[in-house]
Scaffold this active site. Structure first.
Site, PDB file in Angstrom:
ATOM      1  N   CYS A  11      34.334  34.461  35.904  1.00 48.54           N
ATOM      2  CA  CYS A  11      35.435  33.748  35.252  1.00 48.54           C
ATOM      3  C   CYS A  11      35.062  33.589  33.780  1.00 48.54           C
ATOM      4  O   CYS A  11      33.998  34.037  33.359  1.00 48.54           O
ATOM      5  CB  CYS A  11      35.752  32.411  35.941  1.00 48.54           C
ATOM      6  SG  CYS A  11      34.505  31.133  35.818  1.00 48.54           S
ATOM      7  N   CYS A  85      39.608  36.328  33.761  1.00 46.87           N
ATOM      8  CA  CYS A  85      38.845  36.755  32.579  1.00 46.87           C
ATOM      9  C   CYS A  85      39.403  38.028  31.969  1.00 46.87           C
ATOM     10  O   CYS A  85      38.768  38.647  31.126  1.00 46.87           O
ATOM     11  CB  CYS A  85      37.357  36.898  32.901  1.00 46.87           C
ATOM     12  SG  CYS A  85      36.990  38.009  34.242  1.00 46.87           S
ATOM     13  N   CYS A  89      35.666  42.436  32.108  1.00 45.08           N
ATOM     14  CA  CYS A  89      34.740  43.003  33.095  1.00 45.08           C
ATOM     15  C   CYS A  89      34.773  44.528  33.053  1.00 45.08           C
ATOM     16  O   CYS A  89      35.837  45.125  33.210  1.00 45.08           O
ATOM     17  CB  CYS A  89      35.120  42.501  34.484  1.00 45.08           C
ATOM     18  SG  CYS A  89      33.860  42.835  35.704  1.00 45.08           S
TER      19      CYS A  89
END
Length: 137
Positions: A11, A85, A89
């Site tokens: 997160c 997020c 990633c």
């Protein structure tokens, strides 16, 4: 997926949602799963309301420290679960990616954080059933 899967929860701040999810996965799956958590912009401490909400479940996340998301953490994971997020990633072939849409508990009251916590628990239980079911006795 490896015999003992590694799950990475990501997160933004690695101070609430990902820490609660990691706490549940460690508690409910035991040593059947390796658990990692990280944040794209980690805070300097875990959300105290998240700590309180998890303590109600008998899970202590107070000693955890938010960590920065690294490429290495993603590479060593079989399952990567993101929670708000965005595109932070990195994506690698052969990994399982899921995005869990969960309210950010930052700055929220205990009642709200409990609701987020309970949602996370249900998702973690479903994940365990898929990737690391309990051995049949």
């Amino acid at each position: 997926m490896s015999e003992k899967p590694t799950v990475l929860f990501v997160c933004v701040h690695n101070a609430g949602r990902s820490q609660m999810a990691a706490g549940y996965l460690r508690d409910l799956a035991g040593d059947r799963v390796e658990v990692l958590s990280a944040g794209s912009e980690p805070k300097d401490q875990i959300n105290p309301v998240a700590i309180e909400a998890m303590a109600e479940e008998g899970i202590d996340i107070a000693g955890n420290t938010p960590k920065i998301l690294t490429v290495e953490a993603v590479k060593e994971s079989d399952v990567v679960i993101t929670m708000g997020c965005g595109d932070a990633c990195p994506i690698f072939p052969g990994k399982r990616y899921e995005d869990w849409e969960l309210e950010d508990p930052a700055g929220k009251d205990l009642e709200t954080v409990r609701r987020v916590r309970d949602d996370i628990r249900g998702r973690v239980e479903a994940l365990i059933a898929e990737i690391a079911p309990a051995p049949v006795a």
